[in-house]
Motif scaffolding. Structure first.
Motif, PDB file in Angstrom:
ATOM      1  N   LEU A 261      -3.552   3.890  -4.201  1.00  0.00           N
ATOM      2  CA  LEU A 261      -3.680   2.742  -3.300  1.00  0.00           C
ATOM      3  C   LEU A 261      -2.963   1.514  -3.855  1.00  0.00           C
ATOM      4  O   LEU A 261      -2.556   0.629  -3.089  1.00  0.00           O
ATOM      5  N   ILE A 262      -2.815   1.445  -5.180  1.00  0.00           N
ATOM      6  CA  ILE A 262      -2.059   0.349  -5.789  1.00  0.00           C
ATOM      7  C   ILE A 262      -0.559   0.641  -5.707  1.00  0.00           C
ATOM      8  O   ILE A 262       0.248  -0.229  -5.391  1.00  0.00           O
ATOM      9  N   ARG A 263      -0.216   1.891  -5.965  1.00  0.00           N
ATOM     10  CA  ARG A 263       1.197   2.274  -5.970  1.00  0.00           C
ATOM     11  C   ARG A 263       1.779   2.267  -4.555  1.00  0.00           C
ATOM     12  O   ARG A 263       2.927   1.896  -4.347  1.00  0.00           O
ATOM     13  N   GLU A 264       0.965   2.673  -3.583  1.00  0.00           N
ATOM     14  CA  GLU A 264       1.404   2.729  -2.189  1.00  0.00           C
ATOM     15  C   GLU A 264       0.429   1.914  -1.333  1.00  0.00           C
ATOM     16  O   GLU A 264      -0.419   2.456  -0.639  1.00  0.00           O
ATOM     17  N   PRO A 265       0.506   0.588  -1.404  1.00  0.00           N
ATOM     18  CA  PRO A 265      -0.474  -0.274  -0.724  1.00  0.00           C
ATOM     19  C   PRO A 265      -0.463  -0.090   0.794  1.00  0.00           C
ATOM     20  O   PRO A 265       0.586   0.092   1.397  1.00  0.00           O
ATOM     21  N   ILE A 266      -1.672  -0.128   1.357  1.00  0.00           N
ATOM     22  CA  ILE A 266      -1.792   0.007   2.809  1.00  0.00           C
ATOM     23  C   ILE A 266      -2.310  -1.279   3.453  1.00  0.00           C
ATOM     24  O   ILE A 266      -2.163  -1.479   4.656  1.00  0.00           O
ATOM     25  N   SER A 267      -2.936  -2.145   2.655  1.00  0.00           N
ATOM     26  CA  SER A 267      -3.356  -3.467   3.123  1.00  0.00           C
ATOM     27  C   SER A 267      -3.735  -4.290   1.909  1.00  0.00           C
ATOM     28  O   SER A 267      -4.119  -3.745   0.869  1.00  0.00           O
ATOM     29  N   SER A 268      -3.629  -5.617   2.027  1.00  0.00           N
ATOM     30  CA  SER A 268      -3.948  -6.484   0.898  1.00  0.00           C
ATOM     31  C   SER A 268      -5.420  -6.384   0.521  1.00  0.00           C
ATOM     32  O   SER A 268      -5.779  -6.449  -0.656  1.00  0.00           O
ATOM     33  N   GLN A 269      -6.287  -6.212   1.517  1.00  0.00           N
ATOM     34  CA  GLN A 269      -7.712  -6.124   1.239  1.00  0.00           C
ATOM     35  C   GLN A 269      -8.050  -4.858   0.462  1.00  0.00           C
ATOM     36  O   GLN A 269      -8.844  -4.873  -0.475  1.00  0.00           O
ATOM     37  N   VAL A 270      -7.435  -3.740   0.851  1.00  0.00           N
ATOM     38  CA  VAL A 270      -7.648  -2.490   0.128  1.00  0.00           C
ATOM     39  C   VAL A 270      -7.122  -2.609  -1.299  1.00  0.00           C
ATOM     40  O   VAL A 270      -7.769  -2.167  -2.259  1.00  0.00           O
ATOM     41  N   THR A 271      -5.954  -3.215  -1.449  1.00  0.00           N
ATOM     42  CA  THR A 271      -5.363  -3.385  -2.778  1.00  0.00           C
ATOM     43  C   THR A 271      -6.277  -4.202  -3.683  1.00  0.00           C
ATOM     44  O   THR A 271      -6.539  -3.835  -4.838  1.00  0.00           O
ATOM     45  N   LYS A 272      -6.780  -5.313  -3.172  1.00  0.00           N
ATOM     46  CA  LYS A 272      -7.625  -6.181  -3.986  1.00  0.00           C
ATOM     47  C   LYS A 272      -8.942  -5.509  -4.358  1.00  0.00           C
ATOM     48  O   LYS A 272      -9.409  -5.614  -5.496  1.00  0.00           O
ATOM     49  N   PRO A 299       3.331  -0.268 -15.484  1.00  0.00           N
ATOM     50  CA  PRO A 299       4.577  -0.765 -14.864  1.00  0.00           C
ATOM     51  C   PRO A 299       4.426  -1.115 -13.389  1.00  0.00           C
ATOM     52  O   PRO A 299       5.078  -2.042 -12.899  1.00  0.00           O
ATOM     53  N   VAL A 300       3.572  -0.393 -12.686  1.00  0.00           N
ATOM     54  CA  VAL A 300       3.336  -0.709 -11.270  1.00  0.00           C
ATOM     55  C   VAL A 300       2.751  -2.113 -11.135  1.00  0.00           C
ATOM     56  O   VAL A 300       3.181  -2.912 -10.282  1.00  0.00           O
ATOM     57  N   LEU A 301       1.789  -2.440 -11.982  1.00  0.00           N
ATOM     58  CA  LEU A 301       1.156  -3.752 -11.926  1.00  0.00           C
ATOM     59  C   LEU A 301       2.101  -4.856 -12.364  1.00  0.00           C
ATOM     60  O   LEU A 301       2.112  -5.946 -11.776  1.00  0.00           O
ATOM     61  N   LEU A 302       2.885  -4.613 -13.383  1.00  0.00           N
ATOM     62  CA  LEU A 302       3.831  -5.628 -13.855  1.00  0.00           C
ATOM     63  C   LEU A 302       4.880  -5.938 -12.780  1.00  0.00           C
ATOM     64  O   LEU A 302       5.252  -7.098 -12.585  1.00  0.00           O
ATOM     65  N   ASP A 303       5.341  -4.924 -12.093  1.00  0.00           N
ATOM     66  CA  ASP A 303       6.298  -5.157 -10.997  1.00  0.00           C
ATOM     67  C   ASP A 303       5.653  -5.981  -9.885  1.00  0.00           C
ATOM     68  O   ASP A 303       6.277  -6.890  -9.322  1.00  0.00           O
ATOM     69  N   ALA A 304       4.398  -5.663  -9.570  1.00  0.00           N
ATOM     70  CA  ALA A 304       3.703  -6.378  -8.492  1.00  0.00           C
ATOM     71  C   ALA A 304       3.384  -7.817  -8.888  1.00  0.00           C
ATOM     72  O   ALA A 304       3.285  -8.701  -8.030  1.00  0.00           O
ATOM     73  N   LEU A 305       3.228  -8.051 -10.193  1.00  0.00           N
ATOM     74  CA  LEU A 305       2.817  -9.373 -10.685  1.00  0.00           C
ATOM     75  C   LEU A 305       3.904 -10.431 -10.490  1.00  0.00           C
ATOM     76  O   LEU A 305       3.617 -11.625 -10.482  1.00  0.00           O
ATOM     77  N   VAL A 306       5.133 -10.008 -10.338  1.00  0.00           N
ATOM     78  CA  VAL A 306       6.251 -10.946 -10.202  1.00  0.00           C
ATOM     79  C   VAL A 306       6.064 -11.857  -8.996  1.00  0.00           C
ATOM     80  O   VAL A 306       6.327 -13.061  -9.053  1.00  0.00           O
ATOM     81  N   ASP A 307       5.568 -11.310  -7.907  1.00  0.00           N
ATOM     82  CA  ASP A 307       5.467 -12.093  -6.670  1.00  0.00           C
ATOM     83  C   ASP A 307       4.238 -11.674  -5.875  1.00  0.00           C
ATOM     84  O   ASP A 307       4.289 -10.766  -5.052  1.00  0.00           O
ATOM     85  N   GLY A 318      -6.266  -9.195 -14.829  1.00  0.00           N
ATOM     86  CA  GLY A 318      -7.525  -8.674 -15.342  1.00  0.00           C
ATOM     87  C   GLY A 318      -7.437  -7.197 -15.659  1.00  0.00           C
ATOM     88  O   GLY A 318      -7.901  -6.742 -16.716  1.00  0.00           O
ATOM     89  N   VAL A 319      -6.825  -6.431 -14.763  1.00  0.00           N
ATOM     90  CA  VAL A 319      -6.663  -4.997 -15.000  1.00  0.00           C
ATOM     91  C   VAL A 319      -5.717  -4.749 -16.174  1.00  0.00           C
ATOM     92  O   VAL A 319      -5.983  -3.898 -17.029  1.00  0.00           O
ATOM     93  N   LEU A 320      -4.622  -5.504 -16.247  1.00  0.00           N
ATOM     94  CA  LEU A 320      -3.688  -5.348 -17.362  1.00  0.00           C
ATOM     95  C   LEU A 320      -4.356  -5.655 -18.695  1.00  0.00           C
ATOM     96  O   LEU A 320      -4.084  -5.005 -19.706  1.00  0.00           O
ATOM     97  N   ASP A 321      -5.226  -6.639 -18.705  1.00  0.00           N
ATOM     98  CA  ASP A 321      -5.957  -6.964 -19.932  1.00  0.00           C
ATOM     99  C   ASP A 321      -6.811  -5.782 -20.379  1.00  0.00           C
ATOM    100  O   ASP A 321      -6.878  -5.452 -21.568  1.00  0.00           O
ATOM    101  N   GLY A 322      -7.466  -5.142 -19.407  1.00  0.00           N
ATOM    102  CA  GLY A 322      -8.248  -3.958 -19.744  1.00  0.00           C
ATOM    103  C   GLY A 322      -7.379  -2.806 -20.213  1.00  0.00           C
ATOM    104  O   GLY A 322      -7.706  -2.110 -21.183  1.00  0.00           O
ATOM    105  N   LEU A 323      -6.245  -2.593 -19.562  1.00  0.00           N
ATOM    106  CA  LEU A 323      -5.341  -1.502 -19.942  1.00  0.00           C
ATOM    107  C   LEU A 323      -4.741  -1.735 -21.325  1.00  0.00           C
ATOM    108  O   LEU A 323      -4.526  -0.775 -22.088  1.00  0.00           O
ATOM    109  N   CYS A 324      -4.452  -2.974 -21.662  1.00  0.00           N
ATOM    110  CA  CYS A 324      -3.873  -3.279 -22.975  1.00  0.00           C
ATOM    111  C   CYS A 324      -4.910  -3.253 -24.084  1.00  0.00           C
ATOM    112  O   CYS A 324      -4.592  -3.498 -25.252  1.00  0.00           O
TER     113      CYS A 324
END
Length: 437
Positions: A261-272, A299-307, A318-324
């Protein structure tokens, strides 16, 4: 009460420009004593005073125990009696003044009662145990319809234990359908989504293995609304009950479904909602964080974080902090060209939360770079080159939380040591800065 020509009131009155005197007067006995607006659903207290239902309910729910006008004590549980006479007079007045732009007040629906809700829930519990899908669909539909009519109805439904009954019904159909969710399960989730926070009994039913299999099935293959409701239930489970995080995260296919759902977003609400659910999972155990990192989430999150917008940025960092927090997550971050530049850019730019997460991620990466990064001090050197030193100094001057302050200070020490090495950065870039160490 008067309304001047050309102005539209909250109850839909618009005096026409040609109205004699330029004013339209609303009769005093049609106005709620609390809001002084035209009553839409007049109800009478035992004291004999009539109010608009929404206003008097808000008054009583705020803890007041007296009638606002008479100051006489009223029991909180006393029923409010609909004043049909006043309501009809108001409607007649609206119709009579239609030529002046006055809209007719619609006849309000009668609020549901605890007895009505209890009857529906009792039937639903029995029908779900018998596996009667059509009957359950009908009853769940009635619950959703009543809850959608007013906030008062929703509170009445919740207070009568609807969430526990719906969760038990979901678990019952999940056992029958063996991980292949049907329409009835999606309808139950749609009803549950309006009853958060869920109680312990409801969470226990939804976290059962068969229920989790159905949730995974809906998150993976449901329609847009079904997937949103399923993800929101998953989010509710993991952020409300720490004891359930492991079971939900370890459910077969759950992590993969959320990452998709993060890699292939279907809506902003679902993504969040997916990001929040993943945040609690990756923050709970290093093994869980490593599993999500292995799926290529960093990498998916870092790409999305740009904009992305503020809310999404906070959730992604927050998720990246947990992953790192795990070695595999840091390795993925080291190998992505955007990691350091985008994190430094977000400091003091989006929100306090984003700044705290960004500093924490950089701290985790830089303090481990000597042992883990292929380029040795590459992380520190890049951080210097993109202005991390100045950003962190400014952050300490502006002020931040104690935990962030400690990490920022440690980062500055690491960067200060690296900036003295000519191969990292030209010291002339910082000639105007005083050394703090």
């Amino acid at each position: 009460m008067t309304r001047r020509s050309g102005r539209k009131s909250s109850f839909g009155v618009r005096a026409l420009v040609g109205l004699q005197g330029g004013e339209l007067t609303v009769p005093a006995h049609f106005r709620c004593p609390i809001s002084l607006e035209l009553m839409k659903d007049p109800v009478t207290l035992p004291t004999g005073i009539t109010y608009d239902r929404r206003n008097i309910e808000a008054w009583l729910e705020a803890g007041h125990e007296t009638c606002p006008v008479t100051k006489r004590l009223v029991a909180g549980g006393q029923d409010l009696t609909p004043n049909h006479t006043i309501r009809r007079l108001i409607q007649d007045w609206c119709v009579a003044n239609r030529k002046y732009g006055v809209e007719r007040i619609p006849t309000p629906r009668i609020p549901t009662s605890a007895a009505e809700v209890a009857g529906i829930l009792s039937e639903l519990a029995a029908a779900s145990q018998r596996g009667e899908v059509p009957r359950c669909l009908e009853l769940v539909g009635r619950i959703r319809c009543l809850a959608g009519e007013s906030e008062r109805n929703r509170r009445c439904i919740v207070s009568n234990g609807a969430a526990a009954v719906l969760s038990a019904a979901f678990a019952a159909f999940s056992r029958v359908n063996a991980g292949r969710p049907a329409e009835v399960e999606e309808e139950i989730l749609a009803a549950l989504a309006g009853m958060f926070p869920l109680g312990a009994e409801s969470r226990s039913q939804l976290a059962a293995p068969e229920s989790l299999r159905s949730l995974v099935g809906i998150v993976s293959n449901g329609d847009l609304t079904g997937r949103l409701n399923a993800v929101q239930v998953v989010k509710e489970l993991v952020h409300t009950d720490v004891a359930l995080v492991g079971a939900v995260a370890d459910a077969e296919g759950m992590a993969e479904a959320l990452v998709k759902l993060i890699r292939e977003p279907i809506s902003s609400q679902v993504t969040k909602s997916s990001l929040v659910a993943i945040f609690y999972m990756v923050s709970s155990r290093e093994a869980t964080a490593s599993r999500f990192a292995a799926m290529g989430l960093v990498p998916v999150l870092l790409d999305a974080l740009v904009d992305c917008d503020k809310s999404t940025t906070e959730k992604i960092t927050g998720v990246l902090d947990g992953l790192c927090g795990c070695r595999r997550g840091r390795q993925a971050a080291y190998h992505h060209a955007l990691t350091t530049p985008v994190l430094v850019k977000k400091i003091l730019r989006v929100s306090v939360m984003t700044t705290e997460f960004s500093v924490s991620i950089l701290w985790k990466l830089c303090k481990n770079s000597d042992r883990e990064a292929e380029t040795g001090e590459g992380c520190l050197a890049e951080a210097l080159q993109v202005g991390a030193f100045q950003k962190l100094l400014l952050l300490l001057q502006v002020g931040c939380g104690e935990a962030t302050k400690e990490k920022a200070s440690e980062l500055l020490k690491l960067l200060n040591a690296s900036r003295l090495k000519p191969e990292c950065i030209d010291s002339a870039d910082f000639k105007a800065l005083k050394r703090p160490f």
